[in-house]
Write a protein that holds these residues in place. Structure first.
Motif, PDB file in Angstrom:
ATOM      1  N   ALA A 378      36.333 -19.220  18.210  1.00  0.00           N
ATOM      2  CA  ALA A 378      35.680 -19.409  19.509  1.00  0.00           C
ATOM      3  C   ALA A 378      34.427 -18.553  19.537  1.00  0.00           C
ATOM      4  CB  ALA A 378      36.609 -19.023  20.661  1.00  0.00           C
ATOM      5  N   ARG A 379      33.440 -19.010  20.291  1.00  0.00           N
ATOM      6  CA  ARG A 379      32.243 -18.205  20.493  1.00  0.00           C
ATOM      7  C   ARG A 379      31.620 -18.594  21.822  1.00  0.00           C
ATOM      8  NH1 ARG A 379      28.889 -20.842  15.527  1.00  0.00           N
ATOM      9  NH2 ARG A 379      28.333 -22.842  16.497  1.00  0.00           N
ATOM     10  N   ALA A 380      30.805 -17.685  22.340  1.00  0.00           N
ATOM     11  CA  ALA A 380      30.217 -17.913  23.658  1.00  0.00           C
ATOM     12  C   ALA A 380      28.811 -17.341  23.708  1.00  0.00           C
ATOM     13  CB  ALA A 380      31.081 -17.272  24.742  1.00  0.00           C
ATOM     14  N   ASP A 381      27.947 -18.043  24.431  1.00  0.00           N
ATOM     15  CA  ASP A 381      26.636 -17.526  24.813  1.00  0.00           C
ATOM     16  C   ASP A 381      26.731 -17.132  26.278  1.00  0.00           C
ATOM     17  OD1 ASP A 381      25.391 -18.009  22.321  1.00  0.00           O
ATOM     18  OD2 ASP A 381      25.119 -20.112  22.851  1.00  0.00           O
ATOM     19  N   ILE A 382      26.354 -15.884  26.575  1.00  0.00           N
ATOM     20  CA  ILE A 382      26.547 -15.347  27.919  1.00  0.00           C
ATOM     21  C   ILE A 382      25.214 -14.824  28.437  1.00  0.00           C
ATOM     22  CG2 ILE A 382      27.880 -13.744  29.331  1.00  0.00           C
ATOM     23  CD1 ILE A 382      29.538 -13.610  26.413  1.00  0.00           C
ATOM     24  N   ASN A 383      24.700 -15.456  29.462  1.00  0.00           N
ATOM     25  CA  ASN A 383      23.455 -15.020  30.086  1.00  0.00           C
ATOM     26  C   ASN A 383      23.741 -14.587  31.516  1.00  0.00           C
ATOM     27  OD1 ASN A 383      22.076 -15.817  27.743  1.00  0.00           O
ATOM     28  ND2 ASN A 383      21.798 -17.894  28.527  1.00  0.00           N
ATOM     29  N   SER A 384      23.133 -13.498  31.914  1.00  0.00           N
ATOM     30  CA  SER A 384      23.334 -13.009  33.279  1.00  0.00           C
ATOM     31  C   SER A 384      21.994 -12.593  33.878  1.00  0.00           C
ATOM     32  CB  SER A 384      24.312 -11.831  33.302  1.00  0.00           C
ATOM     33  OG  SER A 384      23.831 -10.760  32.517  1.00  0.00           O
ATOM     34  N   ASP A 410      26.182 -17.103  33.422  1.00  0.00           N
ATOM     35  CA  ASP A 410      26.325 -18.425  32.812  1.00  0.00           C
ATOM     36  C   ASP A 410      27.042 -18.239  31.479  1.00  0.00           C
ATOM     37  OD1 ASP A 410      26.100 -21.082  32.050  1.00  0.00           O
ATOM     38  OD2 ASP A 410      24.097 -20.802  31.202  1.00  0.00           O
ATOM     39  N   TRP A 411      28.278 -18.729  31.395  1.00  0.00           N
ATOM     40  CA  TRP A 411      29.130 -18.551  30.211  1.00  0.00           C
ATOM     41  C   TRP A 411      29.268 -19.909  29.526  1.00  0.00           C
ATOM     42  CZ3 TRP A 411      32.216 -13.896  29.285  1.00  0.00           C
ATOM     43  CH2 TRP A 411      33.023 -13.985  28.147  1.00  0.00           C
ATOM     44  N   ASP A 412      28.638 -20.048  28.371  1.00  0.00           N
ATOM     45  CA  ASP A 412      28.648 -21.299  27.611  1.00  0.00           C
ATOM     46  C   ASP A 412      29.601 -21.121  26.434  1.00  0.00           C
ATOM     47  OD1 ASP A 412      28.078 -23.783  26.681  1.00  0.00           O
ATOM     48  OD2 ASP A 412      26.043 -23.346  26.018  1.00  0.00           O
ATOM     49  N   ASP A 427      37.672 -29.804  15.272  1.00  0.00           N
ATOM     50  CA  ASP A 427      37.258 -30.381  16.544  1.00  0.00           C
ATOM     51  C   ASP A 427      36.589 -29.279  17.365  1.00  0.00           C
ATOM     52  OD1 ASP A 427      37.026 -32.577  18.106  1.00  0.00           O
ATOM     53  OD2 ASP A 427      39.146 -32.761  18.610  1.00  0.00           O
ATOM     54  N   LYS A 428      35.554 -29.625  18.104  1.00  0.00           N
ATOM     55  CA  LYS A 428      34.832 -28.627  18.893  1.00  0.00           C
ATOM     56  C   LYS A 428      34.917 -28.982  20.371  1.00  0.00           C
ATOM     57  CE  LYS A 428      30.298 -28.392  18.728  1.00  0.00           C
ATOM     58  NZ  LYS A 428      28.930 -28.094  18.230  1.00  0.00           N
ATOM     59  N   ALA A 429      35.448 -28.046  21.153  1.00  0.00           N
ATOM     60  CA  ALA A 429      35.540 -28.226  22.604  1.00  0.00           C
ATOM     61  C   ALA A 429      34.522 -27.315  23.273  1.00  0.00           C
ATOM     62  CB  ALA A 429      36.946 -27.892  23.091  1.00  0.00           C
ATOM     63  N   HIS A 430      33.834 -27.854  24.257  1.00  0.00           N
ATOM     64  CA  HIS A 430      32.769 -27.113  24.934  1.00  0.00           C
ATOM     65  C   HIS A 430      33.072 -26.996  26.421  1.00  0.00           C
ATOM     66  CE1 HIS A 430      28.858 -26.903  27.112  1.00  0.00           C
ATOM     67  NE2 HIS A 430      28.636 -25.960  26.217  1.00  0.00           N
ATOM     68  N   ALA A 431      32.808 -25.818  26.962  1.00  0.00           N
ATOM     69  CA  ALA A 431      32.968 -25.602  28.403  1.00  0.00           C
ATOM     70  C   ALA A 431      31.819 -24.736  28.896  1.00  0.00           C
ATOM     71  CB  ALA A 431      34.301 -24.933  28.714  1.00  0.00           C
ATOM     72  N   PHE A 467      33.879 -13.041  38.425  1.00  0.00           N
ATOM     73  CA  PHE A 467      34.520 -14.155  39.114  1.00  0.00           C
ATOM     74  C   PHE A 467      34.000 -15.458  38.500  1.00  0.00           C
ATOM     75  CE2 PHE A 467      33.907 -10.522  41.867  1.00  0.00           C
ATOM     76  CZ  PHE A 467      35.204 -10.257  42.284  1.00  0.00           C
ATOM     77  N   LEU A 468      34.853 -16.075  37.691  1.00  0.00           N
ATOM     78  CA  LEU A 468      34.468 -17.266  36.941  1.00  0.00           C
ATOM     79  C   LEU A 468      35.071 -18.512  37.575  1.00  0.00           C
ATOM     80  CD1 LEU A 468      35.016 -15.888  33.320  1.00  0.00           C
ATOM     81  CD2 LEU A 468      32.835 -16.189  34.509  1.00  0.00           C
ATOM     82  N   GLY A 469      34.312 -19.595  37.535  1.00  0.00           N
ATOM     83  CA  GLY A 469      34.791 -20.862  38.066  1.00  0.00           C
ATOM     84  C   GLY A 469      35.779 -21.530  37.128  1.00  0.00           C
ATOM     85  N   ASP A 470      36.160 -22.756  37.462  1.00  0.00           N
ATOM     86  CA  ASP A 470      37.125 -23.494  36.648  1.00  0.00           C
ATOM     87  C   ASP A 470      36.603 -23.686  35.229  1.00  0.00           C
ATOM     88  OD1 ASP A 470      38.740 -23.673  38.834  1.00  0.00           O
ATOM     89  OD2 ASP A 470      38.224 -25.751  39.318  1.00  0.00           O
TER      90      ASP A 470
END
Length: 591
Positions: A378-384, A410-412, A427-431, A467-470
């Motif tokens: 897993a990996r994430a790009d996190i901009n604030s 913004d958590w990608d 398989d790659k899942a994106h949220a 506080f993160l959304g769904d």
């Protein structure tokens, strides 16, 4: 005397097979064109790098007795039907090691074939390739308790040419390299119907273009999937009386679908669901690191926000300032999560002025970060984007600092799933998650001017709320979703410092090395309520909820008239097997 004689005779009888053992060496530049026979018990063949055995219509190497060894660091090649690279013809306790190359061109010409002999050890860290039908990479024919290990490459390119074939009982096959087959009826790993208790352990790639990546025909088979596994093609349990025992290592996002018979005993060390013949898992590490990211974001912004604490440098009434900020954390594997890295960098700009004998700042900025789980599961790009207020004042050799910062996050996120039914096996899942955070804090410090070196003690109380959304994944066959999540962290921090200051006209500088510790307590957001394959999946985020840390660092301030420079660098080491370094550096202009 009789007892000594009997013991000596018994010892000699055990050593007799090895007393006449010979070692044959094929050195660099030497090429043998006829079968090299390893004849007697205990004999050994070594093909050194640069050495070669090249044959036509006959085996390259033939091992014909017990306790023999063949080591190939060179090149073995054969041409012709049933011309095997290395043949172990019935010998038990054989040890075959290939770190060079073995290639065959001919029907039925397997790379390594061992027949009947028990306790055989086959290790491949080189390459094995075959090009004709019924030519397997490695074959264990009827030998019990064999150990087959592949960390190199095995490839076949014709009909019914399996990568690894096992027909013996109680055999362990471990693959951390690559196994590939390209034609029909050519399995990556084939456990034949005569085999009982075969165990396949995989952390590498098994690929079958037109057939089964894994085919289990024997009874009581076991498959263990470790991180790094990539299976491309069907996994089939062909024996209608058997089921597949499955073990899955933590840290592996998985979507494994069987054909034929179903799963049996499950040893899965992470959250999972089973729907029919499919098992899907979620590695919680990608969620556990959200708490660390929240802590790092608040600490990186606020640890250097008080630019005038206990300093000899007294600026003018108003000023503007800018800071570069950043942090890096490495957390090691824990009992329920795997390791990960996260880093961020950014900037703050602010305006300050004198208010009520203290200094108030209004500031804003942005940070840009990344987080990545080990083995890239897993990996994430996190901009604030942040804004805040701070106030600091000195009185009676004491310092009081108050600050609050808030912003949008913004958590990608990307999650990588081993799925044997998709091309490439991954398989790659994106949220894309939106959220916000808020962090208030208070710091109280006192300098003991009457003591030697004028040490100071400070205490900080800080809250970090993320506080993160769904969380709703897209793009994969096993998308995971979770309800909105509120992560709350309380940090208490105590530090001791020894400040040192000098003034020379309009030039002033202050250096403040410090040491201390902090405790971090997660007060909410630990429980995940999610859904996978339309099944509810609730679990804890994993990792340490509460931890303590040792920290060491220094602050430096230098002023020259209205210009001032600041620097803060800190390293910390916590009880959750994590190390972190953060820093802030900037300049200001007062007027």
């Amino acid at each position: 005397m009789k007892k000594i004689t009997v013991t000596l005779c018994a010892t000699l009888s055990l050593l007799t097979p090895f007393l006449g053992a010979t070692t044959t060496v094929i050195g660099p530049g030497q090429t043998e064109t006829n079968t090299v026979t390893v004849a007697n018990a205990g004999d050994e063949l070594i093909i050194e790098e640069g050495g070669a055995v090249t044959t036509t219509n006959e085996d390259a190497v033939s091992m014909n007795a017990d306790n023999q060894k063949t080591t190939n660091d060179g090149a073995i090649s054969t041409t012709g039907a049933s011309a095997r690279g290395i043949l172990n013809n019935g010998g038990s306790n054989a040890v075959i090691t290939n770190s060079g190359s073995i290639s065959t061109t001919g029907s039925g010409a397997s790379g390594i074939l061992t027949i009947v002999g028990d306790n055989v050890v086959i290790t491949n860290s080189g390459s094995i390739s075959t090009t004709e039908s019924n030519a397997y990479g490695i074959v264990n024919d009827s030998g019990a308790f064999a150990v087959i290990t592949n960390s190199g490459s095995i490839s076949t390119t014709n009909l019914t040419a399996h990568g690894i074939v096992n027909d013996g009982d109680n055999v362990v096959i471990t693959n951390s390299g690559s196994i590939s087959t390209t034609e029909s009826n050519a399995y990556g790993i084939f456990i034949n119907f005569n085999s009982d208790n075969a165990h396949v352990i995989n952390s590498g790639t098994i690929y079958s273009a037109l057939s089964n990546a894994l085919d289990f025909q024997g009874s009581t088979p076991t498959l263990t999937l470790l991180r790094g596994s990539n299976i491309q093609g069907p996994v089939k349990v062909s024996n209608s009386a058997a089921s597949l025992a499955l073990n899955v290592e933590k840290g592996l996002n998985l979507a494994l679908t069987l054909t034929g018979n179903n799963f049996g005993t499950l040893g899965i060390s992470l959250p999972f669901v089973q729907v029919g013949s499919t098992i899907a898992t979620v590695d919680p590490t990608g969620l556990a690191m959200q708490a660390d990211v929240a802590a790092d974001l608040s600490d990186t912004i606020l640890d250097g926000i008080y630019r005038h604490r206990l300093s000899c440098c007294t600026p003018c009434d108003c000023g503007v300032w800018a800071q570069a900020i950043g942090s890096y954390r490495k957390r090691s594997e824990g009992h329920d999560i795997v390791g990960f890295d996260n880093w961020q960098g950014g900037f703050l700009v602010g305006y300050e002025r004198l208010i009520c004998e203290g200094r108030a700042s209004l500031f804003g900025g942005a940070t840009f970060g990344k987080a990545e789980v080990d083995e890239t599961t897993a990996r994430a790009d996190i901009n604030s984007y942040v804004g805040g207020l701070s106030y600091e004042t000195c009185f009676c050799n004491s310092f009081l600092g108050l600050a609050i910062v808030a912003g949008y996050v913004d958590w990608d996120n990307e999650r990588f799933i081993m799925n044997n039914q998709v091309a490439g096996g991954i398989d790659k899942a994106h949220a894309d998650i939106d959220g916000f955070f808020i962090t208030p804090e208070a710091t109280l410090a006192h300098q003991f001017a009457s003591l030697w070196c004028h040490p100071s003690l400070s205490f900080t109380l800080r809250y970090a709320g993320l506080f993160l959304g769904d969380y709703n994944e897209k793009g994969s066959q096993t998308n995971f979703s979770a309800k909105d999540r509120d992560i709350g962290l309380i940090t208490t921090r105590l530090e001791a410092a020894v400040p040192y200051s000098r003034e020379c006209g309009i030039c002033c500088w202050s250096l403040e090395p410090y040491i201390g510790g902090f405790g971090r307590y997660q007060v909410n957001g630990n429980r995940i309520k999610g859904e996978l394959l339309a099944q509810p999946l609730n679990f804890d985020q994993g990792g340490a909820k509460n931890l303590a840390a040792l920290l060491i660092g220094f602050r430096g301030i230098q002023s020259y008239g209205c210009l001032n420079l600041s620097l803060n660098v800190e390293a910390s080491f916590d009880t959750g097997c994590s190390s972190r370094i953060l820093g802030e550096g900037g300049l200001g202009w007062n007027f």
